[in-house]
Design a protein around this motif. Structure first.
Motif, PDB file in Angstrom:
ATOM      1  N   LEU A  60       0.821  -1.212   0.000  1.00  0.00           N
ATOM      2  CA  LEU A  60       0.000   0.000   0.000  1.00  0.00           C
ATOM      3  C   LEU A  60       0.855   1.263   0.000  1.00  0.00           C
ATOM      4  N   GLU A  61       2.036   1.204   0.601  1.00  0.00           N
ATOM      5  CA  GLU A  61       2.924   2.362   0.630  1.00  0.00           C
ATOM      6  C   GLU A  61       3.597   2.616  -0.721  1.00  0.00           C
ATOM      7  N   ARG A  62       3.528   1.659  -1.643  1.00  0.00           N
ATOM      8  CA  ARG A  62       4.249   1.761  -2.913  1.00  0.00           C
ATOM      9  C   ARG A  62       3.356   1.945  -4.126  1.00  0.00           C
ATOM     10  N   THR A  63       2.055   1.901  -3.949  1.00  0.00           N
ATOM     11  CA  THR A  63       1.181   1.907  -5.123  1.00  0.00           C
ATOM     12  C   THR A  63       1.321   3.179  -5.954  1.00  0.00           C
ATOM     13  N   GLU A  64       1.321   4.348  -5.315  1.00  0.00           N
ATOM     14  CA  GLU A  64       1.356   5.610  -6.062  1.00  0.00           C
ATOM     15  C   GLU A  64       2.626   5.738  -6.898  1.00  0.00           C
ATOM     16  N   ARG A  65       3.764   5.318  -6.342  1.00  0.00           N
ATOM     17  CA  ARG A  65       5.013   5.443  -7.107  1.00  0.00           C
ATOM     18  C   ARG A  65       5.048   4.483  -8.288  1.00  0.00           C
ATOM     19  N   HIS A  66       4.146   3.500  -8.296  1.00  0.00           N
ATOM     20  CA  HIS A  66       4.100   2.550  -9.399  1.00  0.00           C
ATOM     21  C   HIS A  66       2.935   2.814 -10.350  1.00  0.00           C
ATOM     22  N   GLY A  67       2.249   3.956 -10.179  1.00  0.00           N
ATOM     23  CA  GLY A  67       1.258   4.368 -11.162  1.00  0.00           C
ATOM     24  C   GLY A  67      -0.163   3.926 -10.922  1.00  0.00           C
ATOM     25  N   PHE A  68      -0.484   3.476  -9.704  1.00  0.00           N
ATOM     26  CA  PHE A  68      -1.858   3.056  -9.434  1.00  0.00           C
ATOM     27  C   PHE A  68      -2.189   3.263  -7.963  1.00  0.00           C
ATOM     28  N   THR A  69      -3.455   3.137  -7.655  1.00  0.00           N
ATOM     29  CA  THR A  69      -3.913   3.133  -6.275  1.00  0.00           C
ATOM     30  C   THR A  69      -4.872   1.973  -6.100  1.00  0.00           C
ATOM     31  N   ILE A  70      -5.060   1.557  -4.863  1.00  0.00           N
ATOM     32  CA  ILE A  70      -5.995   0.481  -4.563  1.00  0.00           C
ATOM     33  C   ILE A  70      -7.225   1.104  -3.918  1.00  0.00           C
ATOM     34  N   PRO A  71      -8.369   1.062  -4.589  1.00  0.00           N
ATOM     35  CA  PRO A  71      -9.564   1.729  -4.043  1.00  0.00           C
ATOM     36  C   PRO A  71     -10.063   1.044  -2.780  1.00  0.00           C
ATOM     37  N   ALA A  72     -10.808   1.796  -1.992  1.00  0.00           N
ATOM     38  CA  ALA A  72     -11.411   1.247  -0.778  1.00  0.00           C
ATOM     39  C   ALA A  72     -12.798   0.721  -1.107  1.00  0.00           C
ATOM     40  N   ILE A  73     -13.149  -0.382  -0.491  1.00  0.00           N
ATOM     41  CA  ILE A  73     -14.473  -0.967  -0.664  1.00  0.00           C
ATOM     42  C   ILE A  73     -15.008  -1.336   0.712  1.00  0.00           C
ATOM     43  N   ASN A  74     -16.321  -1.478   0.810  1.00  0.00           N
ATOM     44  CA  ASN A  74     -16.927  -1.933   2.049  1.00  0.00           C
ATOM     45  C   ASN A  74     -16.924  -3.452   2.040  1.00  0.00           C
ATOM     46  N   GLU A  75     -16.153  -4.025   2.936  1.00  0.00           N
ATOM     47  CA  GLU A  75     -16.028  -5.476   2.995  1.00  0.00           C
ATOM     48  C   GLU A  75     -16.657  -6.003   4.274  1.00  0.00           C
ATOM     49  N   SER A  76     -17.408  -7.088   4.145  1.00  0.00           N
ATOM     50  CA  SER A  76     -17.943  -7.723   5.345  1.00  0.00           C
ATOM     51  C   SER A  76     -16.831  -8.410   6.129  1.00  0.00           C
ATOM     52  N   ALA A  77     -15.762  -8.803   5.412  1.00  0.00           N
ATOM     53  CA  ALA A  77     -14.606  -9.424   6.065  1.00  0.00           C
ATOM     54  C   ALA A  77     -13.344  -8.872   5.424  1.00  0.00           C
ATOM     55  N   PRO A  78     -12.873  -7.695   5.856  1.00  0.00           N
ATOM     56  CA  PRO A  78     -11.706  -7.076   5.236  1.00  0.00           C
ATOM     57  C   PRO A  78     -10.443  -7.855   5.507  1.00  0.00           C
ATOM     58  N   ALA A  79      -9.377  -7.466   4.811  1.00  0.00           N
ATOM     59  CA  ALA A  79      -8.088  -8.104   5.031  1.00  0.00           C
ATOM     60  C   ALA A  79      -7.685  -7.942   6.489  1.00  0.00           C
ATOM     61  N   PRO A  80      -6.979  -8.932   7.064  1.00  0.00           N
ATOM     62  CA  PRO A  80      -6.614  -8.886   8.478  1.00  0.00           C
ATOM     63  C   PRO A  80      -5.891  -7.591   8.839  1.00  0.00           C
ATOM     64  N   GLY A  81      -6.394  -6.918   9.875  1.00  0.00           N
ATOM     65  CA  GLY A  81      -5.739  -5.734  10.376  1.00  0.00           C
ATOM     66  C   GLY A  81      -6.031  -4.466   9.610  1.00  0.00           C
ATOM     67  N   LEU A  82      -6.875  -4.515   8.572  1.00  0.00           N
ATOM     68  CA  LEU A  82      -7.105  -3.336   7.737  1.00  0.00           C
ATOM     69  C   LEU A  82      -8.476  -2.717   7.925  1.00  0.00           C
ATOM     70  N   GLY A  83      -9.192  -3.095   8.953  1.00  0.00           N
ATOM     71  CA  GLY A  83     -10.477  -2.460   9.191  1.00  0.00           C
ATOM     72  C   GLY A  83     -11.448  -3.394   9.883  1.00  0.00           C
ATOM     73  N   GLU A  84     -12.566  -2.827  10.305  1.00  0.00           N
ATOM     74  CA  GLU A  84     -13.612  -3.599  10.936  1.00  0.00           C
ATOM     75  C   GLU A  84     -14.645  -4.002   9.886  1.00  0.00           C
ATOM     76  N   PRO A  85     -15.373  -5.093  10.125  1.00  0.00           N
ATOM     77  CA  PRO A  85     -16.407  -5.494   9.174  1.00  0.00           C
ATOM     78  C   PRO A  85     -17.378  -4.357   8.893  1.00  0.00           C
ATOM     79  N   GLY A  86     -17.674  -4.133   7.609  1.00  0.00           N
ATOM     80  CA  GLY A  86     -18.606  -3.096   7.211  1.00  0.00           C
ATOM     81  C   GLY A  86     -17.989  -1.731   7.027  1.00  0.00           C
TER      82      GLY A  86
END
Length: 206
Positions: free
Chosen positions: A105-131
């Protein structure tokens, strides 16, 4: 195995040495990369997959190996500061899932892209709470590879992470460069190849 080359490859020698030249389906498939590069435009979204070697560079590792400890002792005995002597740090792997996700996530911009945020019922570990909004990326595999360079060479240890998710193009030229040159270290060992695919549209309920 997926291979990206600068010119049209010929795999006959590999097939003869390690394969079955007359086997059904034994012919490698080759495709031109240019049509994909031409579809890279600002704002477009793609599904992506990446297996990389997430690392950090440390001047003094907390738990150095025997080889690293010997190098540190030798450096400490030399006159002048590390900066004055141009001392390079040690490349150390990120080991936890959170560290490996943050590394990307710290390198996406320097490589020409970004990763959009989505509402996940089960997000990646450590990256947010459900919903709650979380980056549209997950770790699908984590591994430690150990092998030797040749029969008598030094042992190589690589900590790898496979990412899969969704990206949005922010800088087309930079992303094209990334697709051709990879992300992160250990490219000589097959790490860092970013692959893209069209995002499949969800079908409406019938």
């Amino acid at each position: 195995m997926l291979v990206l080359t600068e010119s049209r490859p010929a795999w006959i020698h590999l097939t003869e040495q390690a394969g079955w030249p007359d086997a059904d389906g034994g012919t490698p498939l080759t495709a031109d990369y240019r049509p994909l590069l031409d579809r890279i435009v600002r704002g477009r979204e793609f599904a992506f997959r990446l297996t990389a070697n997430p690392v950090q560079t440390l001047r003094r590792p907390a738990n150095p190996s025997a080889e690293q400890a010997a190098q540190l002792a030798k450096r400490d005995a030399e006159p002048g500061t590390a900066a004055e002597r141009g001392v390079r740090g040690f490349r150390m792997p990120h080991r936890t899932a959170r560290q490996q996700l943050d590394w990307l996530l710290e390198r996406t911009e320097r490589h020409g892209f970004t990763i959009p945020a989505i509402n996940e019922s089960a997000p990646a570990p450590g990256l947010g709470e459900p919903g709650t909004p979380a980056p549209a990326v997950t770790l699908t595999a984590r591994d430690v590879l150990r092998f030797r360079k040749g029969s008598t060479g030094p042992q190589v240890t690589l900590s790898t992470a496979t990412y899969q998710g969704r990206l949005q193009v922010t800088d087309p030229d930079t992303l094209r460069h990334t697709l051709l040159n990879g992300i992160g270290p250990a490219k000589a060992y097959g790490q860092g190849l970013l692959t893209l695919a069209p995002i499949l549209q969800e079908q409406p309920d019938t």
